[in-house]
Motif scaffolding. Structure first.
Motif, PDB file in Angstrom:
ATOM      1  N   ALA A  38       0.821  -1.220   0.000  1.00  0.00           N
ATOM      2  CA  ALA A  38       0.000   0.000   0.000  1.00  0.00           C
ATOM      3  C   ALA A  38       0.855   1.272   0.000  1.00  0.00           C
ATOM      4  O   ALA A  38       0.386   2.334  -0.394  1.00  0.00           O
ATOM      5  N   ARG A  39       2.124   1.153   0.403  1.00  0.00           N
ATOM      6  CA  ARG A  39       3.005   2.335   0.369  1.00  0.00           C
ATOM      7  C   ARG A  39       3.526   2.618  -1.033  1.00  0.00           C
ATOM      8  O   ARG A  39       4.035   3.693  -1.314  1.00  0.00           O
ATOM      9  N   ASP A  40       3.474   1.595  -1.886  1.00  0.00           N
ATOM     10  CA  ASP A  40       4.048   1.739  -3.229  1.00  0.00           C
ATOM     11  C   ASP A  40       3.018   1.703  -4.350  1.00  0.00           C
ATOM     12  O   ASP A  40       3.347   1.971  -5.497  1.00  0.00           O
ATOM     13  N   ALA A  41       1.796   1.281  -4.021  1.00  0.00           N
ATOM     14  CA  ALA A  41       0.772   1.128  -5.059  1.00  0.00           C
ATOM     15  C   ALA A  41      -0.589   1.302  -4.403  1.00  0.00           C
ATOM     16  O   ALA A  41      -0.695   1.287  -3.176  1.00  0.00           O
ATOM     17  N   GLU A  42      -1.617   1.454  -5.240  1.00  0.00           N
ATOM     18  CA  GLU A  42      -2.957   1.517  -4.656  1.00  0.00           C
ATOM     19  C   GLU A  42      -3.526   0.097  -4.574  1.00  0.00           C
ATOM     20  O   GLU A  42      -3.644  -0.592  -5.595  1.00  0.00           O
ATOM     21  N   CYS A  43      -3.821  -0.341  -3.362  1.00  0.00           N
ATOM     22  CA  CYS A  43      -4.332  -1.703  -3.194  1.00  0.00           C
ATOM     23  C   CYS A  43      -5.838  -1.726  -3.396  1.00  0.00           C
ATOM     24  O   CYS A  43      -6.547  -0.843  -2.917  1.00  0.00           O
ATOM     25  N   VAL A  44      -6.295  -2.740  -4.114  1.00  0.00           N
ATOM     26  CA  VAL A  44      -7.715  -2.857  -4.433  1.00  0.00           C
ATOM     27  C   VAL A  44      -8.189  -4.209  -3.918  1.00  0.00           C
ATOM     28  O   VAL A  44      -7.547  -5.228  -4.173  1.00  0.00           O
ATOM     29  N   ALA A  45      -9.308  -4.216  -3.211  1.00  0.00           N
ATOM     30  CA  ALA A  45      -9.772  -5.455  -2.570  1.00  0.00           C
ATOM     31  C   ALA A  45     -10.422  -6.409  -3.565  1.00  0.00           C
ATOM     32  O   ALA A  45     -11.620  -6.693  -3.511  1.00  0.00           O
ATOM     33  N   VAL A  46      -9.622  -6.899  -4.505  1.00  0.00           N
ATOM     34  CA  VAL A  46     -10.081  -7.917  -5.449  1.00  0.00           C
ATOM     35  C   VAL A  46      -9.083  -9.061  -5.324  1.00  0.00           C
ATOM     36  O   VAL A  46      -7.875  -8.847  -5.445  1.00  0.00           O
ATOM     37  N   GLY A  47      -9.573 -10.267  -5.057  1.00  0.00           N
ATOM     38  CA  GLY A  47      -8.687 -11.408  -4.849  1.00  0.00           C
ATOM     39  C   GLY A  47      -8.010 -11.839  -6.145  1.00  0.00           C
ATOM     40  O   GLY A  47      -8.554 -11.637  -7.237  1.00  0.00           O
ATOM     41  N   ALA A  48      -6.830 -12.449  -6.014  1.00  0.00           N
ATOM     42  CA  ALA A  48      -6.055 -12.846  -7.195  1.00  0.00           C
ATOM     43  C   ALA A  48      -6.737 -13.954  -8.001  1.00  0.00           C
ATOM     44  O   ALA A  48      -6.398 -14.182  -9.155  1.00  0.00           O
ATOM     45  N   LYS A  49      -7.728 -14.652  -7.396  1.00  0.00           N
ATOM     46  CA  LYS A  49      -8.407 -15.719  -8.142  1.00  0.00           C
ATOM     47  C   LYS A  49      -9.760 -15.268  -8.688  1.00  0.00           C
ATOM     48  O   LYS A  49     -10.467 -16.032  -9.319  1.00  0.00           O
ATOM     49  N   ASP A  50     -10.104 -14.009  -8.435  1.00  0.00           N
ATOM     50  CA  ASP A  50     -11.401 -13.481  -8.882  1.00  0.00           C
ATOM     51  C   ASP A  50     -11.252 -12.920 -10.300  1.00  0.00           C
ATOM     52  O   ASP A  50     -11.087 -11.719 -10.504  1.00  0.00           O
ATOM     53  N   LEU A  51     -11.301 -13.815 -11.276  1.00  0.00           N
ATOM     54  CA  LEU A  51     -11.026 -13.388 -12.655  1.00  0.00           C
ATOM     55  C   LEU A  51     -12.037 -12.365 -13.162  1.00  0.00           C
ATOM     56  O   LEU A  51     -11.674 -11.438 -13.893  1.00  0.00           O
ATOM     57  N   ASP A  52     -13.309 -12.509 -12.765  1.00  0.00           N
ATOM     58  CA  ASP A  52     -14.312 -11.514 -13.183  1.00  0.00           C
ATOM     59  C   ASP A  52     -13.965 -10.157 -12.591  1.00  0.00           C
ATOM     60  O   ASP A  52     -13.971  -9.138 -13.286  1.00  0.00           O
ATOM     61  N   GLY A  53     -13.640 -10.162 -11.304  1.00  0.00           N
ATOM     62  CA  GLY A  53     -13.299  -8.916 -10.616  1.00  0.00           C
ATOM     63  C   GLY A  53     -12.074  -8.254 -11.234  1.00  0.00           C
ATOM     64  O   GLY A  53     -12.039  -7.034 -11.441  1.00  0.00           O
ATOM     65  N   ILE A  54     -11.074  -9.061 -11.563  1.00  0.00           N
ATOM     66  CA  ILE A  54      -9.825  -8.532 -12.134  1.00  0.00           C
ATOM     67  C   ILE A  54     -10.103  -7.902 -13.505  1.00  0.00           C
ATOM     68  O   ILE A  54      -9.672  -6.781 -13.796  1.00  0.00           O
ATOM     69  N   THR A  55     -10.855  -8.635 -14.330  1.00  0.00           N
ATOM     70  CA  THR A  55     -11.129  -8.145 -15.684  1.00  0.00           C
ATOM     71  C   THR A  55     -11.993  -6.881 -15.638  1.00  0.00           C
ATOM     72  O   THR A  55     -11.700  -5.895 -16.323  1.00  0.00           O
TER      73      THR A  55
END
Ligand code: AMP
Ligand code: GLY
Length: 424
Positions: A38-55
């Motif tokens: 979070a100090r280097d990037a904006e963190c977004v609460a989407v899990g790494a396995k949530d392909l719909d969320g990521i897309t």
């Protein structure tokens, strides 16, 4: 340029730090990231396995370039999904990520193309597997076919142990459906070397070699973990071994994948054993290693984004990739009890800023709670130090560890010891 990095561990933190060095990179999102990222990037609460969320996130936020770092989303086809939406990615498509996703696939590939690896048999039928281990030479290695967080490998000293391993995977499903099929293979001996490489499917550029320390306890004892520390370069990876690896393993592998219609673009990780008969493949990973990345990328001199973009566009041969001369050591600070039971939510405090400042601190299992940094996983932090020699890098990492603390913190005392002695 807006970049999205999928994942939330020490490896992703190291990737993000490096991507930030490119001036054209204005914004980096991490899905989900962690307390330190979070100090280097904006963190977004989407899990790494949530392909719909990521897309959906990538499309909605007009992402220009995506880096998919962990194995799960790669094997599930995250890159295919993003590319369908016109988003360029660093990482292999699903049909190439199978090189890690199925051990039966990778073993078959190596057999077909004559790539050196341990002799093996694959079984879908438990009774056949049980009959086979009765006559197998000892020790024998039993592996779950699918992904199992690096834990799906059991090295069995007796036939009874091997039969039990087969039963627990195929019947007891201790690794879930990953154990529906097992690979039983010959035990190999020799020093282990990890080589991460950049490849666009035609050209392959190995990165500086490294050594992981997978076991929980000093002297390579105790349970397998995700990795308790790494060093680079690996002294067992001599120029002669490197040449053999290129000719007998690296080039044949990318050519084999291409011939199979599975062009591999991204980071291809070779887990190698340097046996007395030469280098052999223990495993392929379709991604950067963790915590290998935390020693390899700090030694990379060439701009990472430039390389990743070239890989995704199939023009890696245009880029000269360079590494620094020195050495690096990453020491993992873990929660006491890892890899089995451990507590979370312990506050992380800097106790000596000057000592800690020697290290680049990569966050693995950390979270922000009421503005404070707390532990949130088994592997908590990776402290990476570089030096002219391995001894210097190792000494600095252990000194830096005296500068940060949390209740129950545990780390191995012998990271790099074997490499410095040069004996296995
Ligand atoms: P893997 O998940 O395939 O990387 O295996 C985990 C660890 O098990 C490796 O890093 C090796 O130390 C060990 N291992 C795997 N396969 C073999 C083998 N055929 N012979 C000896 N050790 C092995
Ligand atoms: N450090 C081993 C791996 O990333 O699989």
């Amino acid at each position: 340029m807006k970049i999205m990095v999928v994942g939330g561990g020490g490896r992703e933190h190291a990737i993000i730090r490096k991507l930030k060095e490119n001036p054209s990179v204005e914004k980096i999102y991490a899905l989900p990231g962690n307390g330190g990222i979070a100090r280097d990037a904006e963190c977004v609460a989407v899990g790494a396995k949530d392909l719909d969320g990521i897309t959906d996130f990538a499309v909605f936020h007009g992402i220009d370039f995506a880096v998919v770092a962990p194995d799960d989303p790669l094997v599930m086809g995250a890159v295919d999904r993003l590319e369908e939406k016109g988003i360029p990615c660093f990482g292999p498509r699903k049909n190439a990520a199978i090189i890690e996703g199925s051990k039966a696939f990778s073993k078959e590939l190596m057999k077909k193309y004559g790539i050196p690896t341990a002799a093996y048999e694959t079984f879908d039928d438990m009774n056949k597997a049980l009959a086979y281990v009765k006559g197998a030479p000892l020790p024998v290695v039993v592996k779950a076919d699918g992904l199992a967080l690096g834990k799906g490998v059991l090295i069995c000293q007796t036939r009874e142990e091997a039969a039990e391993a087969v039963r627990s995977m195929m019947e007891g499903r201790i690794f879930g459906d990953s154990g529906a099929r097992v690979v039983i293979e010959e035990f190999l001996e020799g020093p282990e070397v990890s080589v991460l490489s950049f490849t666009d499917g035609e050209t392959i550029v190995p990165m500086v070699s490294s050594m992981d320390h997978k076991r929980a306890l000093d002297g390579d004892k105790g349970l397998n973990t995700g990795g308790m520390g790494t060093i680079a370069p690996n002294p067992f990876y001599t120029p002669d071994v490197a040449k053999r690896c290129m000719d007998e393993i690296f080039l044949p592998t990318i050519r084999a994948m291409k011939a199979e219609g599975r062009l591999f673009r991204g980071c291809l990780y070779f887990g190698l054993m340097i046996t007395k008969d030469g280098p052999k493949v223990i495993e392929y990973n379709c991604r950067f290693g963790d915590p290998e990345t935390q020693v390899v990328l700090p030694l990379l001199k060439t701009d990472l984004f430039t390389i990743m973009k070239a890989v995704s566009e199939g023009r890696l041969s245009d880029v000269t990739v360079e590494f620094s001369e020195g050495a690096a050591c990453c020491l993992i600070l873990a929660s006491g009890g890892y890899p089995t039971r451990y507590e979370k939510g312990k506050e992380i405090v800097v106790t000596d800023e000057k000592r800690l400042a020697q290290a680049e601190v990569f966050h693995a299992g950390t979270a922000l709670k009421d503005g404070k940094l707390v532990t949130s996983g088994g592997r908590v932090l990776g402290l990476t130090c570089t030096g002219k020699t391995l001894a210097e890098a190792v000494a600095k990492a252990y000194d830096a560890a005296q500068g940060i603390a949390f209740e129950g913190a545990y780390y191995r005392r012998d990271i790099g010891a074997r490499a410095m002695k040069g004996v296995v």
